[in-house]
Design a protein around this motif. Sequence first.
Motif, PDB file in Angstrom:
ATOM      1  N   PRO A 411      -8.524 -12.511  -3.001  1.00  0.00           N
ATOM      2  CA  PRO A 411      -9.768 -11.922  -2.477  1.00  0.00           C
ATOM      3  C   PRO A 411      -9.557 -10.503  -1.934  1.00  0.00           C
ATOM      4  N   VAL A 412     -10.624  -9.713  -1.972  1.00  0.00           N
ATOM      5  CA  VAL A 412     -10.713  -8.443  -1.241  1.00  0.00           C
ATOM      6  C   VAL A 412     -11.987  -8.528  -0.419  1.00  0.00           C
ATOM      7  N   PHE A 413     -11.841  -8.523   0.906  1.00  0.00           N
ATOM      8  CA  PHE A 413     -12.994  -8.778   1.769  1.00  0.00           C
ATOM      9  C   PHE A 413     -13.758  -7.497   2.088  1.00  0.00           C
ATOM     10  N   GLN A 414     -14.944  -7.703   2.703  1.00  0.00           N
ATOM     11  CA  GLN A 414     -15.888  -6.614   2.935  1.00  0.00           C
ATOM     12  C   GLN A 414     -15.372  -5.577   3.924  1.00  0.00           C
ATOM     13  N   ASP A 415     -14.842  -6.043   5.031  1.00  0.00           N
ATOM     14  CA  ASP A 415     -14.546  -5.145   6.147  1.00  0.00           C
ATOM     15  C   ASP A 415     -13.095  -4.673   6.091  1.00  0.00           C
ATOM     16  N   PRO A 416     -12.846  -3.408   5.720  1.00  0.00           N
ATOM     17  CA  PRO A 416     -11.470  -2.931   5.655  1.00  0.00           C
ATOM     18  C   PRO A 416     -10.835  -2.775   7.041  1.00  0.00           C
ATOM     19  N   TYR A 417     -11.657  -2.858   8.091  1.00  0.00           N
ATOM     20  CA  TYR A 417     -11.134  -2.767   9.453  1.00  0.00           C
ATOM     21  C   TYR A 417     -10.689  -4.135   9.953  1.00  0.00           C
ATOM     22  N   GLY A 418     -11.495  -5.165   9.642  1.00  0.00           N
ATOM     23  CA  GLY A 418     -11.198  -6.497  10.157  1.00  0.00           C
ATOM     24  C   GLY A 418     -10.238  -7.303   9.310  1.00  0.00           C
ATOM     25  N   SER A 419     -10.046  -6.916   8.038  1.00  0.00           N
ATOM     26  CA  SER A 419      -9.213  -7.739   7.154  1.00  0.00           C
ATOM     27  C   SER A 419      -7.743  -7.329   7.152  1.00  0.00           C
ATOM     28  N   LEU A 420      -7.389  -6.288   7.906  1.00  0.00           N
ATOM     29  CA  LEU A 420      -5.992  -5.875   8.029  1.00  0.00           C
ATOM     30  C   LEU A 420      -5.520  -6.095   9.458  1.00  0.00           C
ATOM     31  N   ASP A 421      -4.331  -6.657   9.623  1.00  0.00           N
ATOM     32  CA  ASP A 421      -3.769  -6.906  10.954  1.00  0.00           C
ATOM     33  C   ASP A 421      -3.343  -5.581  11.571  1.00  0.00           C
ATOM     34  N   PRO A 422      -3.932  -5.187  12.723  1.00  0.00           N
ATOM     35  CA  PRO A 422      -3.599  -3.888  13.316  1.00  0.00           C
ATOM     36  C   PRO A 422      -2.149  -3.767  13.763  1.00  0.00           C
ATOM     37  N   GLN A 423      -1.452  -4.926  13.918  1.00  0.00           N
ATOM     38  CA  GLN A 423      -0.066  -4.891  14.383  1.00  0.00           C
ATOM     39  C   GLN A 423       0.943  -4.855  13.227  1.00  0.00           C
ATOM     40  N   TYR A 424       0.432  -4.951  11.994  1.00  0.00           N
ATOM     41  CA  TYR A 424       1.297  -4.881  10.817  1.00  0.00           C
ATOM     42  C   TYR A 424       1.237  -3.483  10.224  1.00  0.00           C
ATOM     43  N   SER A 425       2.373  -2.936   9.863  1.00  0.00           N
ATOM     44  CA  SER A 425       2.371  -1.674   9.133  1.00  0.00           C
ATOM     45  C   SER A 425       1.821  -1.919   7.733  1.00  0.00           C
ATOM     46  N   VAL A 426       1.458  -0.842   7.054  1.00  0.00           N
ATOM     47  CA  VAL A 426       0.916  -0.963   5.698  1.00  0.00           C
ATOM     48  C   VAL A 426       1.914  -1.664   4.779  1.00  0.00           C
ATOM     49  N   GLY A 427       3.190  -1.290   4.887  1.00  0.00           N
ATOM     50  CA  GLY A 427       4.224  -1.902   4.054  1.00  0.00           C
ATOM     51  C   GLY A 427       4.320  -3.402   4.268  1.00  0.00           C
ATOM     52  N   ASN A 428       4.295  -3.833   5.539  1.00  0.00           N
ATOM     53  CA  ASN A 428       4.375  -5.260   5.838  1.00  0.00           C
ATOM     54  C   ASN A 428       3.114  -6.002   5.405  1.00  0.00           C
ATOM     55  N   THR A 429       1.965  -5.321   5.507  1.00  0.00           N
ATOM     56  CA  THR A 429       0.698  -5.925   5.088  1.00  0.00           C
ATOM     57  C   THR A 429       0.710  -6.232   3.594  1.00  0.00           C
ATOM     58  N   ILE A 430       1.144  -5.248   2.793  1.00  0.00           N
ATOM     59  CA  ILE A 430       1.169  -5.436   1.337  1.00  0.00           C
ATOM     60  C   ILE A 430       2.230  -6.449   0.930  1.00  0.00           C
ATOM     61  N   ALA A 431       3.344  -6.472   1.662  1.00  0.00           N
ATOM     62  CA  ALA A 431       4.447  -7.388   1.315  1.00  0.00           C
ATOM     63  C   ALA A 431       4.200  -8.814   1.795  1.00  0.00           C
ATOM     64  N   GLU A 432       3.215  -9.009   2.677  1.00  0.00           N
ATOM     65  CA  GLU A 432       2.985 -10.334   3.271  1.00  0.00           C
ATOM     66  C   GLU A 432       2.763 -11.430   2.228  1.00  0.00           C
ATOM     67  N   PRO A 433       1.890 -11.253   1.225  1.00  0.00           N
ATOM     68  CA  PRO A 433       1.736 -12.329   0.230  1.00  0.00           C
ATOM     69  C   PRO A 433       3.004 -12.590  -0.575  1.00  0.00           C
ATOM     70  N   LEU A 434       3.808 -11.548  -0.805  1.00  0.00           N
ATOM     71  CA  LEU A 434       5.081 -11.726  -1.518  1.00  0.00           C
ATOM     72  C   LEU A 434       6.017 -12.610  -0.696  1.00  0.00           C
ATOM     73  N   LEU A 435       6.013 -12.362   0.607  1.00  0.00           N
ATOM     74  CA  LEU A 435       6.853 -13.142   1.510  1.00  0.00           C
ATOM     75  C   LEU A 435       6.357 -14.584   1.608  1.00  0.00           C
ATOM     76  N   ALA A 436       5.029 -14.756   1.689  1.00  0.00           N
ATOM     77  CA  ALA A 436       4.447 -16.095   1.817  1.00  0.00           C
ATOM     78  C   ALA A 436       4.725 -16.943   0.577  1.00  0.00           C
TER      79      ALA A 436
END
Length: 582
Positions: A411-436
């Motif tokens: 999925p890609v959700f509506q709110d680009p502000y609410g769907s990203l964890d503010p405590q995760y860097s961009v790199g960690n955010t993108i890598a999160e599904p790979l890690l999961a």
Amino acid sequence: MSQPITETVSSREDPSEEPLLQIRDLQVGFETQRGMVPAVRGVDLTLYVGQTLAIVGESGSGKTTTAQSIIDLLPGTGKVTGGQILFEGRDLTTLSAREIQAVRGNEIGYVPQDPMSNLNPVWNIGFQVEEAIKANNIAQGKDARLRTIQVLQEAGLSDAADRLKQYPHQFSGGMRQRVLIGIGLSSRPKLLIADEPTSALDVTVQRQILDHLATLTRDYGTSVLFITHDLGLAAERAEQLVVMYQGKVVESGPSQEILANPMHPYTQRLVAAAPSLASRRIQSVRHRDPEKAQIFSEGSLDDALIARAAERESAAPATDLISVQNVSKLYRIRKQGFKHDDLLAVNDVSFGVQRGTTTAIVGESGSGKSTVAKLILQLEGITSGKIEFDGQDVAALKGPELLKFRRRVQPVFQDPYGSLDPQYSVGNTIAEPLLAHKVGTAKERQARVRELLDQVSLPSATRYRYPSELSGGQRQRIAIARALALKPDVLVLDEAVSALDVLVQGQILNLLTELQTELGLTYLFITHDLAVVRLVADNVCVMQKGKIVEAATTDEVFDNPRELYTQELLAAIPGGDFEFGR
């Protein structure tokens, strides 16, 4: 190329008529640790009694800052550093705090952008409207309560007396916006500043709100300063137009003239990127003289858009990757005690999504389109019916099979502000599904992150930044990159561009088209904006009250809409009646 128009906006021929609002060489800055940063640089505009003027531009252009400076509502360390703001001949920049407070609300009303964050969630609606009425000395005591009901009724809430004790979260977006408009007009001001009053609303609700606003301001004789990033909306609702870019006015004049013949390169980019106008141009090319549909000769996206529409029309039919068969979703809404109400959010819905294509589901808020997306993603359970993905019943998937399904549908959700964890860097955010999903080593995951950033046209160094350091468009690109991390077959895009500026919207839509071509992706595109659908979708399903009322190819829906509801959605596209020409 001729020079852009930069003179003061005016359509009045009588030089003896005094303007209601005149801004002269306005300078606004924000104090930072590095000194004063200019946000508005030498803005001039003039607004007469009974006139509607629109300020357009992307985020950061200075349009909201200009409006807020008029009533001394600049946030944080912002302040007017130069110029004049003359309201009925008085320079508002020289008034004391007490004097400007008497002007604000009573003589100049203000409708802020976000109805959810501008209404206090812990106070009921009646209290908040009544508070504004008392603060502006319109009425006190019992009279204030009666005036509150009258204000809400005038704003379009027919059952206002029954809704006074309800809270903002119990109102729809359109109803919340009506409350703010009611507050802004409660004292019958001479000028109303409306800052993106409908940016997050459905096109049909947007039209209702703006029609009602136009009726009220006409009845009260109120002038309107309208702020928007949608040029189609500006042309439809304002006689005069001011285009702002990087804190300056780059073009101004009558709305129709600027849209028909934009002179400044930035205005040309705005016109080219606006989905509502691009949709109109495609219709013009398909049904009339193509020369009349071209607004300007250089830099236009028309050729690409028209070619894309032709490709969709001539493409051979593909097999269904997703098949939705007679699906229903029933929610039980708890009431007091053991009572409950049944809400049929999705009612016997059937459609297919062909491999490698884009299927759009459109409809108003509450039509059930986002619920359908959740059912396909298996974020909600199906009450009845069947959803198949690549021949498999998704409701029957468990354990490893369900995990495999989630890798293939993202999925890609509506709110680009609410769907990203503010405590995760961009790199960690993108890598999160790979890690999961335990994909690759740490080094391989970082290489994949860099590859994904390149795919969404962001520099590699972005991976060290945090969401708060990025613009809305950049955040949405990060959300798309994260969704692509597992190399899925399908992206479910739920209002993925509705919160973005026109230019950023155009960039994201082009990016999605390029990625689809490059990676063979299949898109399910959830939106309320038919103008966006015209640019990206192969097939369209129109939903109303939980049912699909019309389903056909994009061209069929736009050329020959069968249902009255679809016709109303098409008619509500801003700027839809604008006739293009040189």
